[in-house]
Design an enzyme around this catalytic site. Structure first.
Site, PDB file in Angstrom:
ATOM      1  CG  ASN A   9     138.807  41.344 107.516  1.00  0.00           C
ATOM      2  OD1 ASN A   9     137.869  40.899 108.178  1.00  0.00           O
ATOM      3  ND2 ASN A   9     138.683  42.375 106.686  1.00  0.00           N
ATOM      4  CE  LYS A  11     137.558  41.103 103.565  1.00  0.00           C
ATOM      5  NZ  LYS A  11     137.667  41.640 102.215  1.00  0.00           N
ATOM      6  CG  HIS A  94     137.668  46.534 105.766  1.00  0.00           C
ATOM      7  ND1 HIS A  94     136.907  46.342 104.632  1.00  0.00           N
ATOM      8  CD2 HIS A  94     138.747  45.736 105.629  1.00  0.00           C
ATOM      9  CE1 HIS A  94     137.514  45.461 103.854  1.00  0.00           C
ATOM     10  NE2 HIS A  94     138.639  45.082 104.436  1.00  0.00           N
ATOM     11  CB  SER A 212     144.775  40.369  96.088  1.00  0.00           C
ATOM     12  OG  SER A 212     143.440  40.653  95.695  1.00  0.00           O
TER      13      SER A 212
HETATM   14  P1  PGA Z   1     141.546  40.186 100.473  1.00  0.00           P
HETATM   15  O1  PGA Z   1     140.916  41.192 101.554  1.00  0.00           O
HETATM   16  O2  PGA Z   1     142.826  39.637 101.071  1.00  0.00           O
HETATM   17  O3  PGA Z   1     140.501  39.127 100.281  1.00  0.00           O
HETATM   18  O4  PGA Z   1     141.815  40.974  99.250  1.00  0.00           O
HETATM   19  C1  PGA Z   1     141.735  42.039 102.327  1.00  0.00           C
HETATM   20  C2  PGA Z   1     140.890  42.872 103.251  1.00  0.00           C
HETATM   21  O5  PGA Z   1     139.764  43.238 102.892  1.00  0.00           O
HETATM   22  O6  PGA Z   1     141.308  43.185 104.381  1.00  0.00           O
END
Ligand code: PGA
Length: 255
Positions: A9, A11, A94, A212
Site C-alpha cells: 500500500n 498510500k 483502510h 508496521s
Molecule cells: P505500515 O502501514 O506498514 O506503514 O504500518 C500499513 C497500512 O496502512 O496498510
C-alpha cells in the site's frame, strides 16, 4: 490450501518515474514462488503499475473507490474505471479512510458490493484503535466491522475476498502487533465469517495482517495458522525491502 498474498500500500507516495523504477527493480529481485503479489499505488499510477505488473505476474490494486459506476461525483473514481485500467484488487475501508476521511461501516459495505459487481476483489481493512484495545473491545469491534461489511454478500463472493486485520495503533507506528495477538484476531474474523456464512467460506477467505510489517518481522505473522499474507505500507516503498519480504515468504512456502 490458501495462497499467500502480499500487498504493497503505497498510500500517497511516488511519482511516475519513481513507480517505473520500482517496478523494474522489483522484477529483477523477485524470486516468487506460489504466492500473489499486489501493488496498490495512488490512482494516477494505476495504469503504469498494471502494465508493468502484467509482464511480471504482479497484480494491481487501488487504495479506494466510490460505489457508483459513473455520474456527477467530483473527485471520485469508479469501479468501472478501475476495471478499465486492468486493476484486480481494491483496498476498502483502510483506517486512514475511516479516520481521516470519515468513512463509515455502511459506506464500506456499499463499496464492497460495488467492487464485486464489477468483478474487483476487495481487500477489506478492519482493526481496533488503541483505546478500544485497552478497553478490551478488540474482538467486538473487529467482528462488528466484518459483520456490517459482509452482510448481504453471496458466499461465493466472500470466499474470494481478502480481509486485512490492521490494528490502527500499529499502522505507521513501528509498533507491530505480536504474531500471536494478530493470529487471535484473525481467528475471530474467521469465526465471524463462519457464523455469517459457513465453515467452508471461513476456511477459504484469506486474512492478511497489516501494521508496521517489515522484512525482519514478516515471518512472525506468516507462520501463524490463520494469517495468509501481509498488507505493507512504509516498508513497501523500497523495492529491495518489499522484494526481501516476498522472497522470504516464497522461500518458506516452497520448503
Ligand atoms: P505500515 O502501514 O506498514 O506503514 O504500518 C500499513 C497500512 O496502512 O496498510
Amino acid at each position: 490450501m490458501r495462497t499467500p498474498i502480499i500487498a504493497a500500500n503505497w498510500k500517497m507516495h511516488k511519482t511516475t518515474g519513481e513507480a517505473q523504477d520500482f517496478m523494474h527493480e522489483l522484477a529483477g529481485l523477485l524470486n516468487k514462488g506460489n504466492l500473489e503479489v499486489v501493488i496498490c499505488p495512488p490512482f494516477p499510477l494505476l495504469g503504469l503499475v498494471a502494465e508493468a505488473g502484467s509482464k511480471y505476474g504482479i497484480f494491481t490494486g487501488a487504495q479506494n473507490m466510490y460505489w457508483e459506476t459513473e455520474g456527477a461525483y467530483t473527485g471520485e473514481v469508479s469501479p468501472l474505471l478501475l476495471k478499465d485500467l486492468n486493476v484486480t484488487f481494491v483496498i476498502i475501508g483502510h483506517s486512514e479512510r475511516r479516520h481521516l476521511f470519515g468513512e463509515t461501516d455502511q459506506q464500506v459495505a456499499r463499496k464492497i458490493k460495488a467492487a464485486f459487481a464489477h468483478n474487483l476483489t476487495p481487500i477489506l481493512c478492519v482493526g481496533e484503535t488503541l483505546q478500544q484495545r485497552q478497553a478490551g473491545e478488540t474482538m467486538a469491534v473487529v467482528s462488528e466491522q466484518v459483520n456490517v461489511a459482509l452482510t448481504g454478500l453471496d458466499p461465493s463472493q466472500v470466499r474470494r475476498m481478502i480481509i486485512a486485520y490492521e490494528p490502527v495503533w500499529a499502522i505507521g507506528s513501528g509498533l507491530a502487533a505480536t504474531g500471536k495477538d494478530a493470529n487471535e484476531v484473525a481467528a475471530q474474523i474467521r469465526k465471524t465469517v463462519a457464523e455469517m456464512f459457513s465453515l467452508k467460506v471461513a476456511r477459504d477467505i484469506r486474512i492478511q495482517y497489516g501494521g508496521s510489517v517489515k522484512p525482519e518481522n514478516i515471518m512472525e505473522f506468516m507462520q501463524e495458522a490463520e494469517i495468509d499474507g501481509a498488507l505493507v505500507g512504509g516498508a513497501s516503498l523500497a523495492a529491495d525491502k518489499f522484494a526481501a519480504m516476498i522472497n522470504r515468504v516464497a522461500g518458506e512456502a516452497v520448503s
